[in-house]
Design a protein around this motif. Structure first.
Motif, mmCIF file in Angstrom:
data_model
loop_
_atom_site.group_PDB
_atom_site.id
_atom_site.type_symbol
_atom_site.label_atom_id
_atom_site.label_comp_id
_atom_site.label_asym_id
_atom_site.label_seq_id
_atom_site.Cartn_x
_atom_site.Cartn_y
_atom_site.Cartn_z
ATOM 1 N N PHE A 147 16.158 18.072 64.633
ATOM 2 C CA PHE A 147 14.714 17.850 64.612
ATOM 3 C C PHE A 147 13.960 19.173 64.595
ATOM 4 N N LEU A 148 14.365 20.128 65.429
ATOM 5 C CA LEU A 148 13.671 21.414 65.496
ATOM 6 C C LEU A 148 13.809 22.199 64.193
ATOM 7 N N ILE A 149 14.991 22.152 63.584
ATOM 8 C CA ILE A 149 15.178 22.855 62.317
ATOM 9 C C ILE A 149 14.361 22.205 61.213
ATOM 10 N N THR A 150 14.335 20.893 61.197
ATOM 11 C CA THR A 150 13.505 20.185 60.225
ATOM 12 C C THR A 150 12.041 20.562 60.393
ATOM 13 N N TYR A 151 11.588 20.593 61.627
ATOM 14 C CA TYR A 151 10.199 20.952 61.925
ATOM 15 C C TYR A 151 9.890 22.371 61.468
ATOM 16 N N SER A 152 10.833 23.302 61.694
ATOM 17 C CA SER A 152 10.589 24.698 61.319
ATOM 18 C C SER A 152 10.606 24.900 59.806
ATOM 19 N N SER A 153 11.209 23.981 59.070
ATOM 20 C CA SER A 153 11.340 24.128 57.618
ATOM 21 C C SER A 153 10.206 23.474 56.846
ATOM 22 N N ILE A 154 9.702 22.367 57.344
ATOM 23 C CA ILE A 154 8.782 21.544 56.565
ATOM 24 C C ILE A 154 7.537 22.305 56.142
ATOM 25 N N PHE A 155 6.865 22.953 57.077
ATOM 26 C CA PHE A 155 5.540 23.501 56.792
ATOM 27 C C PHE A 155 5.603 24.695 55.841
ATOM 28 N N ILE A 156 6.675 25.471 55.905
ATOM 29 C CA ILE A 156 6.836 26.572 54.951
ATOM 30 C C ILE A 156 6.984 26.025 53.541
ATOM 31 N N VAL A 157 7.780 24.980 53.397
ATOM 32 C CA VAL A 157 7.977 24.372 52.083
ATOM 33 C C VAL A 157 6.677 23.733 51.593
ATOM 34 N N VAL A 158 5.953 23.073 52.494
ATOM 35 C CA VAL A 158 4.689 22.440 52.120
ATOM 36 C C VAL A 158 3.696 23.469 51.599
ATOM 37 N N LEU A 159 3.523 24.566 52.312
ATOM 38 C CA LEU A 159 2.561 25.586 51.917
ATOM 39 C C LEU A 159 2.938 26.242 50.601
ATOM 40 N N ASN A 160 4.230 26.482 50.383
ATOM 41 C CA ASN A 160 4.655 27.067 49.109
ATOM 42 C C ASN A 160 4.462 26.091 47.948
ATOM 43 N N ALA A 161 4.695 24.817 48.204
ATOM 44 C CA ALA A 161 4.470 23.817 47.154
ATOM 45 C C ALA A 161 2.994 23.734 46.795
ATOM 46 N N ILE A 162 2.131 23.754 47.799
ATOM 47 C CA ILE A 162 0.684 23.732 47.540
ATOM 48 C C ILE A 162 0.271 24.960 46.743
ATOM 49 N N ALA A 163 0.785 26.131 47.129
ATOM 50 C CA ALA A 163 0.465 27.359 46.407
ATOM 51 C C ALA A 163 0.934 27.276 44.958
ATOM 52 N N VAL A 165 1.188 24.544 43.117
ATOM 53 C CA VAL A 165 0.267 23.666 42.384
ATOM 54 C C VAL A 165 -1.024 24.409 42.070
ATOM 55 N N TYR A 166 -1.539 25.174 43.027
ATOM 56 C CA TYR A 166 -2.765 25.938 42.807
ATOM 57 C C TYR A 166 -2.601 26.969 41.691
ATOM 58 N N ALA A 167 -1.361 27.490 41.533
ATOM 59 C CA ALA A 167 -1.129 28.554 40.555
ATOM 60 C C ALA A 167 -1.050 28.045 39.119
ATOM 61 N N ILE A 168 -0.978 26.739 38.937
ATOM 62 C CA ILE A 168 -0.896 26.184 37.582
ATOM 63 C C ILE A 168 -2.259 26.326 36.903
ATOM 64 N N PRO A 169 -2.323 26.952 35.734
ATOM 65 C CA PRO A 169 -3.603 27.057 35.020
ATOM 66 C C PRO A 169 -4.171 25.675 34.699
ATOM 67 N N THR A 170 -5.464 25.517 34.927
ATOM 68 C CA THR A 170 -6.106 24.226 34.660
ATOM 69 C C THR A 170 -5.958 23.825 33.200
ATOM 70 N N VAL A 171 -5.999 24.834 32.317
ATOM 71 C CA VAL A 171 -5.908 24.538 30.888
ATOM 72 C C VAL A 171 -4.566 23.900 30.544
ATOM 73 N N SER A 194 6.364 23.481 36.944
ATOM 74 C CA SER A 194 5.620 24.725 37.117
ATOM 75 C C SER A 194 5.704 25.267 38.535
ATOM 76 N N THR A 195 5.985 24.409 39.491
ATOM 77 C CA THR A 195 6.043 24.843 40.895
ATOM 78 C C THR A 195 7.450 25.194 41.357
ATOM 79 N N VAL A 196 8.434 25.064 40.480
ATOM 80 C CA VAL A 196 9.820 25.323 40.881
ATOM 81 C C VAL A 196 10.013 26.720 41.491
ATOM 82 N N PRO A 197 9.446 27.803 40.904
ATOM 83 C CA PRO A 197 9.626 29.120 41.545
ATOM 84 C C PRO A 197 9.105 29.155 42.974
#
Length: 280
Positions: A147-163, A165-171, A194-197
């Motif tokens: 549980f603790l390892i899952t908790y420590s991993s989730i938010f880093i992955v979430v923030l990188n995934a959001i970043a 998506v934001y980096a994808i050009p709107t065009v 586009s978010t794989v990296p």
């Protein structure tokens, strides 16, 4: 001359130079530099150990002897296996939860605004602070540590995934929509690739957090694992065993990151891109 020939052959073949390649740099030089670095590190370690008590600072020879003993009696293998099982299980669960959640939060403005207070509140709570709660919920067995390892991993992955998506050009999305793609097609054929990296970068950072979390958790509440091994050795002033556990943790983490980097380069090659963290 060698560098010129290498560059000329690279241009003729049409293949890009390998990661870390420099004109005039031979393969032998690239392999020798890390070996030299490790050798210098061991020499400095040995030098420091000459001036410090072996009870406080184990020498390379003392650590090697403890490594052989723990390897022969099976304690090193069993403890390392226990830690790796917890790390990989919690890390994989964190990816399975964090990646879809991050992609959805990055793609949906309403959902992001709704869950943003929770994400930015929970991500600042250290996993080790939740250890008493985890023990209360899951007991002192494997469940609390996973549980603790899952908790420590989730938010880093979430923030990188959001970043990502934001980096994808709107065009890019507009072009996909103009070609007749619906929202689902845009998500799976444009957003996700586009978010794989960014996802790979998040996975690598989350792996580092998982190693940190499991050692702290095993030191406090465990009967096996590398953290438990280090903590028990401290109680009996077995400094060589302590250093063995520390070095094995670092080595396993290094190998895990190299493996992720290798897999990441193969995956990213499909998209003609590279790891945003500079996979090496």
């Amino acid at each position: 001359m060698t560098g010129t020939l290498t560059a000329t052959s690279t241009i003729r073949s049409g293949k890009p130079p390998s990661k870390g390649w420099r004109p005039g740099e031979s393969r032998l030089a690239r392999l020798f530099t890390p070996v030299l670095s490790v050798g210098v590190g061991i020499a400095l370690w040995w030098l420091v150990s000459l001036f410090v008590s072996p009870i406080l600072f184990a020498s390379p020879a003392q650590t090697w002897d403890a490594f052989i003993v723990s390897l022969q009696n099976g304690s090193l293998v069993s403890n390392a296996s226990a830690s790796l099982f917890r790390i990989l299980t919690g890390w994989v669960i964190g990816l399975l939860v964090g990646i879809p959640l991050g992609l959805l939060l990055g793609s949906s403005t309403w959902l992001r605004r709704f869950l943003d207070p929770y994400v930015n509140f929970l991500r600042f709570i250290p996993p080790i602070a939740l250890l008493p709660v985890a023990i209360l919920w899951f007991g002192i067995g494997e469940g609390s540590k996973i549980f603790l390892i899952t908790y420590s991993s989730i938010f880093i992955v979430v923030l990188n995934a959001i970043a990502g998506v934001y980096a994808i050009p709107t065009v890019k999305r507009w072009a996909a929509r103009s070609l007749g793609m619906g929202p689902a097609d845009v998500f799976f054929r444009v957003t996700v690739p586009s978010t794989v990296p960014f996802l790979i970068t998040g996975a690598r950072i989350a792996m580092g957090n998982a190693f940190t979390t499991i050692v702290a958790a095993e030191m406090i509440s465990a009967e096996s694992g590398l953290g438990y091994m280090i903590f028990t050795a401290r109680q009996f002033f077995q400094t060589g065993t302590m250093f063995t556990g520390i070095l094995v943790i670092g080595l396993l983490g290094f190998l895990a990151d190299r493996l992720l980097s290798f897999v990441g380069r193969r995956v990213l090659a499909r998209y003609g891109t590279h790891d945003s963290a500079g996979a090496r």
